[in-house]
Design a protein around this motif. Sequence first.
Motif, PDB file in Angstrom:
ATOM      1  N   GLY A 119      -2.303   6.268  12.055  1.00  0.00           N
ATOM      2  CA  GLY A 119      -2.005   5.508  10.854  1.00  0.00           C
ATOM      3  C   GLY A 119      -2.948   5.774   9.698  1.00  0.00           C
ATOM      4  O   GLY A 119      -2.972   5.027   8.715  1.00  0.00           O
ATOM      5  N   SER A 120      -3.718   6.861   9.767  1.00  0.00           N
ATOM      6  CA  SER A 120      -4.761   7.116   8.773  1.00  0.00           C
ATOM      7  C   SER A 120      -4.246   7.699   7.464  1.00  0.00           C
ATOM      8  O   SER A 120      -4.972   7.697   6.470  1.00  0.00           O
ATOM      9  N   TYR A 121      -3.001   8.192   7.421  1.00  0.00           N
ATOM     10  CA  TYR A 121      -2.432   8.704   6.169  1.00  0.00           C
ATOM     11  C   TYR A 121      -1.936   7.520   5.334  1.00  0.00           C
ATOM     12  O   TYR A 121      -0.744   7.331   5.116  1.00  0.00           O
ATOM     13  N   ALA A 122      -2.845   6.700   4.864  1.00  0.00           N
ATOM     14  CA  ALA A 122      -2.474   5.492   4.130  1.00  0.00           C
ATOM     15  C   ALA A 122      -3.671   5.017   3.328  1.00  0.00           C
ATOM     16  O   ALA A 122      -4.813   5.434   3.564  1.00  0.00           O
ATOM     17  N   MET A 127       0.840  -1.189   0.000  1.00  0.00           N
ATOM     18  CA  MET A 127       0.000   0.000   0.000  1.00  0.00           C
ATOM     19  C   MET A 127       0.880   1.246   0.000  1.00  0.00           C
ATOM     20  O   MET A 127       2.024   1.228   0.448  1.00  0.00           O
ATOM     21  N   LYS A 128       0.313   2.358  -0.470  1.00  0.00           N
ATOM     22  CA  LYS A 128       0.963   3.649  -0.363  1.00  0.00           C
ATOM     23  C   LYS A 128       0.604   4.274   0.985  1.00  0.00           C
ATOM     24  O   LYS A 128      -0.515   4.136   1.473  1.00  0.00           O
ATOM     25  N   ALA A 129       1.578   4.967   1.562  1.00  0.00           N
ATOM     26  CA  ALA A 129       1.351   5.597   2.859  1.00  0.00           C
ATOM     27  C   ALA A 129       2.309   6.767   3.028  1.00  0.00           C
ATOM     28  O   ALA A 129       3.326   6.873   2.324  1.00  0.00           O
ATOM     29  N   ILE A 130       1.979   7.635   3.963  1.00  0.00           N
ATOM     30  CA  ILE A 130       2.889   8.693   4.398  1.00  0.00           C
ATOM     31  C   ILE A 130       3.584   8.209   5.658  1.00  0.00           C
ATOM     32  O   ILE A 130       2.936   7.702   6.580  1.00  0.00           O
ATOM     33  N   GLN A 131       4.901   8.373   5.694  1.00  0.00           N
ATOM     34  CA  GLN A 131       5.648   7.942   6.872  1.00  0.00           C
ATOM     35  C   GLN A 131       6.575   9.060   7.349  1.00  0.00           C
ATOM     36  O   GLN A 131       7.149   9.793   6.542  1.00  0.00           O
ATOM     37  N   ILE A 132       6.692   9.185   8.671  1.00  0.00           N
ATOM     38  CA  ILE A 132       7.661  10.084   9.303  1.00  0.00           C
ATOM     39  C   ILE A 132       8.781   9.213   9.863  1.00  0.00           C
ATOM     40  O   ILE A 132       8.549   8.374  10.727  1.00  0.00           O
ATOM     41  N   GLN A 133       9.979   9.421   9.344  1.00  0.00           N
ATOM     42  CA  GLN A 133      11.121   8.653   9.833  1.00  0.00           C
ATOM     43  C   GLN A 133      11.927   9.427  10.865  1.00  0.00           C
ATOM     44  O   GLN A 133      12.585   8.830  11.721  1.00  0.00           O
ATOM     45  N   SER A 134      11.892  10.746  10.773  1.00  0.00           N
ATOM     46  CA  SER A 134      12.508  11.607  11.787  1.00  0.00           C
ATOM     47  C   SER A 134      11.696  12.888  11.850  1.00  0.00           C
ATOM     48  O   SER A 134      11.140  13.333  10.836  1.00  0.00           O
ATOM     49  N   VAL A 135      11.603  13.487  13.040  1.00  0.00           N
ATOM     50  CA  VAL A 135      10.754  14.665  13.208  1.00  0.00           C
ATOM     51  C   VAL A 135      11.333  15.846  12.450  1.00  0.00           C
ATOM     52  O   VAL A 135      12.536  15.922  12.182  1.00  0.00           O
ATOM     53  N   GLY A 136      10.435  16.763  12.081  1.00  0.00           N
ATOM     54  CA  GLY A 136      10.885  17.930  11.337  1.00  0.00           C
ATOM     55  C   GLY A 136       9.723  18.677  10.720  1.00  0.00           C
ATOM     56  O   GLY A 136       8.582  18.592  11.189  1.00  0.00           O
ATOM     57  N   GLY A 137      10.022  19.418   9.655  1.00  0.00           N
ATOM     58  CA  GLY A 137       9.018  20.193   8.954  1.00  0.00           C
ATOM     59  C   GLY A 137       8.190  19.330   8.033  1.00  0.00           C
ATOM     60  O   GLY A 137       8.281  18.094   8.048  1.00  0.00           O
ATOM     61  N   PRO A 138       7.370  19.959   7.174  1.00  0.00           N
ATOM     62  CA  PRO A 138       6.533  19.184   6.252  1.00  0.00           C
ATOM     63  C   PRO A 138       7.324  18.228   5.370  1.00  0.00           C
ATOM     64  O   PRO A 138       6.789  17.191   4.952  1.00  0.00           O
ATOM     65  N   GLU A 139       8.593  18.571   5.130  1.00  0.00           N
ATOM     66  CA  GLU A 139       9.425  17.691   4.297  1.00  0.00           C
ATOM     67  C   GLU A 139       9.686  16.340   4.953  1.00  0.00           C
ATOM     68  O   GLU A 139      10.146  15.387   4.295  1.00  0.00           O
ATOM     69  N   GLU A 168     -10.879   6.026   2.565  1.00  0.00           N
ATOM     70  CA  GLU A 168     -11.442   6.843   1.494  1.00  0.00           C
ATOM     71  C   GLU A 168     -11.235   8.331   1.733  1.00  0.00           C
ATOM     72  O   GLU A 168     -11.185   9.121   0.787  1.00  0.00           O
ATOM     73  N   SER A 169     -11.105   8.707   2.993  1.00  0.00           N
ATOM     74  CA  SER A 169     -10.866  10.104   3.344  1.00  0.00           C
ATOM     75  C   SER A 169     -10.190  10.135   4.706  1.00  0.00           C
ATOM     76  O   SER A 169     -10.653   9.468   5.640  1.00  0.00           O
ATOM     77  N   ALA A 170      -9.091  10.883   4.813  1.00  0.00           N
ATOM     78  CA  ALA A 170      -8.357  10.997   6.076  1.00  0.00           C
ATOM     79  C   ALA A 170      -8.272  12.460   6.471  1.00  0.00           C
ATOM     80  O   ALA A 170      -7.970  13.334   5.645  1.00  0.00           O
ATOM     81  N   GLY A 171      -8.548  12.752   7.733  1.00  0.00           N
ATOM     82  CA  GLY A 171      -8.507  14.121   8.213  1.00  0.00           C
ATOM     83  C   GLY A 171      -7.099  14.585   8.517  1.00  0.00           C
ATOM     84  O   GLY A 171      -6.232  13.810   8.912  1.00  0.00           O
ATOM     85  N   VAL A 172      -6.875  15.887   8.325  1.00  0.00           N
ATOM     86  CA  VAL A 172      -5.601  16.538   8.654  1.00  0.00           C
ATOM     87  C   VAL A 172      -5.860  17.470   9.827  1.00  0.00           C
ATOM     88  O   VAL A 172      -6.740  18.335   9.760  1.00  0.00           O
ATOM     89  N   ASN A 173      -5.088  17.304  10.904  1.00  0.00           N
ATOM     90  CA  ASN A 173      -5.319  18.053  12.131  1.00  0.00           C
ATOM     91  C   ASN A 173      -4.001  18.542  12.721  1.00  0.00           C
ATOM     92  O   ASN A 173      -2.926  18.024  12.389  1.00  0.00           O
ATOM     93  N   PHE A 174      -4.107  19.528  13.621  1.00  0.00           N
ATOM     94  CA  PHE A 174      -2.899  20.043  14.249  1.00  0.00           C
ATOM     95  C   PHE A 174      -2.185  18.973  15.065  1.00  0.00           C
ATOM     96  O   PHE A 174      -0.963  19.029  15.223  1.00  0.00           O
ATOM     97  N   ILE A 175      -2.905  17.983  15.581  1.00  0.00           N
ATOM     98  CA  ILE A 175      -2.212  16.935  16.327  1.00  0.00           C
ATOM     99  C   ILE A 175      -1.250  16.175  15.415  1.00  0.00           C
ATOM    100  O   ILE A 175      -0.199  15.703  15.851  1.00  0.00           O
ATOM    101  N   ASP A 176      -1.566  16.092  14.117  1.00  0.00           N
ATOM    102  CA  ASP A 176      -0.651  15.456  13.164  1.00  0.00           C
ATOM    103  C   ASP A 176       0.630  16.281  13.033  1.00  0.00           C
ATOM    104  O   ASP A 176       1.733  15.724  12.902  1.00  0.00           O
ATOM    105  N   VAL A 177       0.475  17.596  13.058  1.00  0.00           N
ATOM    106  CA  VAL A 177       1.644  18.487  13.028  1.00  0.00           C
ATOM    107  C   VAL A 177       2.480  18.292  14.286  1.00  0.00           C
ATOM    108  O   VAL A 177       3.714  18.214  14.219  1.00  0.00           O
TER     109      VAL A 177
END
Length: 322
Positions: free
Chosen positions: A90-93, A1-13, A35-44
């Motif tokens: 794990g919803s960014y997937a 599957m395709k997903a977004i992963q954070i390997q080390s903390v940082g900016g949007p990159e 089908e739809s995943a929310g974006v929230n400040f807790i993700d930031v």
Amino acid sequence: MKAIQIQSVGGPEALSYIDLPDPVPGPGQALIRVESAGVNFIDVYHRTGLYKLPLPLVPGSEGAGTVLAVGAGVADVRAGDRVAWADVTGSYAELIVAPVDRLVPVNPTVSSADAAALMLQGITAHYLATSTFPLAPGHICLIHAAAGGTGLLLCQIAARRGARIIATVSTAAKAALARAAGASEVILYSERDFAAETRRLTGGAGVDVVYDSVGKTTFEAGLGVLKPRGMMVLFGQSSGVVPPFSPSLLAQHGSLYMTRPRMGDYVRGRAALVDRVTDLQSWVASGWLKTSIGGTWPLADAARAHQSLEGRATTGKLLLTP
């Protein structure tokens, strides 16, 4: 599957779009096509490390989709069911495995986008207005960031409960959205001192409750607009963490109450979760509560969504579509 992963903390990159193995549901779990995943400040906060979680991490705490399979012992949901969830990392997937006790059914008349938009922010608005400080006719509330996803839902629920709403926003366009959602008065904090203007609008009496998701830049001034024995509800920190302070500050401003609520304490157990979400979905289905989708990005563009959220360039709810 395709997903977004954070390997080390940082900016949007730090948000990498990668391939990961498809998850498999275990006992008490369901496999869901997101089908739809929310974006929230807790993700930031997870991305920057303000709220620390083990890395590598697939971020995202809410979403909606369709159940593909269930693990052993699952009777409450089945393949083909439309469900939504909150507080499941794990919803960014494209796929997510979620505990069944965190899933709620989606009303047939509610879209996946609306269902996702009603989870973290909708539940938050629900408990703030009905439980943390139960609003009623005669109450005056100050709502910061009133044109955001939570703010617009909170304005609608507060207005429905008969409260007078004073809202703060940054632009005239956002002011129009807040008024349409039920705000009685709107203060452009970029042009006027919100505390002085709130005192003017209330004839010096102040407000019963401040709903503050901004934090550092609004907190102390917000204490000064509360009536004696009023309540400061600090439920976010988009401008930064509120510095430590002496409890005597609450006494100086009139024997104030202060609370720092979190969703988990207002939806203990699946029954409480389902009750709140059922309310929200039924209100949307009836037409009086409206979600406001401020932006939808493909999953691969999660970094752009975070940039928009942090730059306060958006209104309403931000979503990712795998």
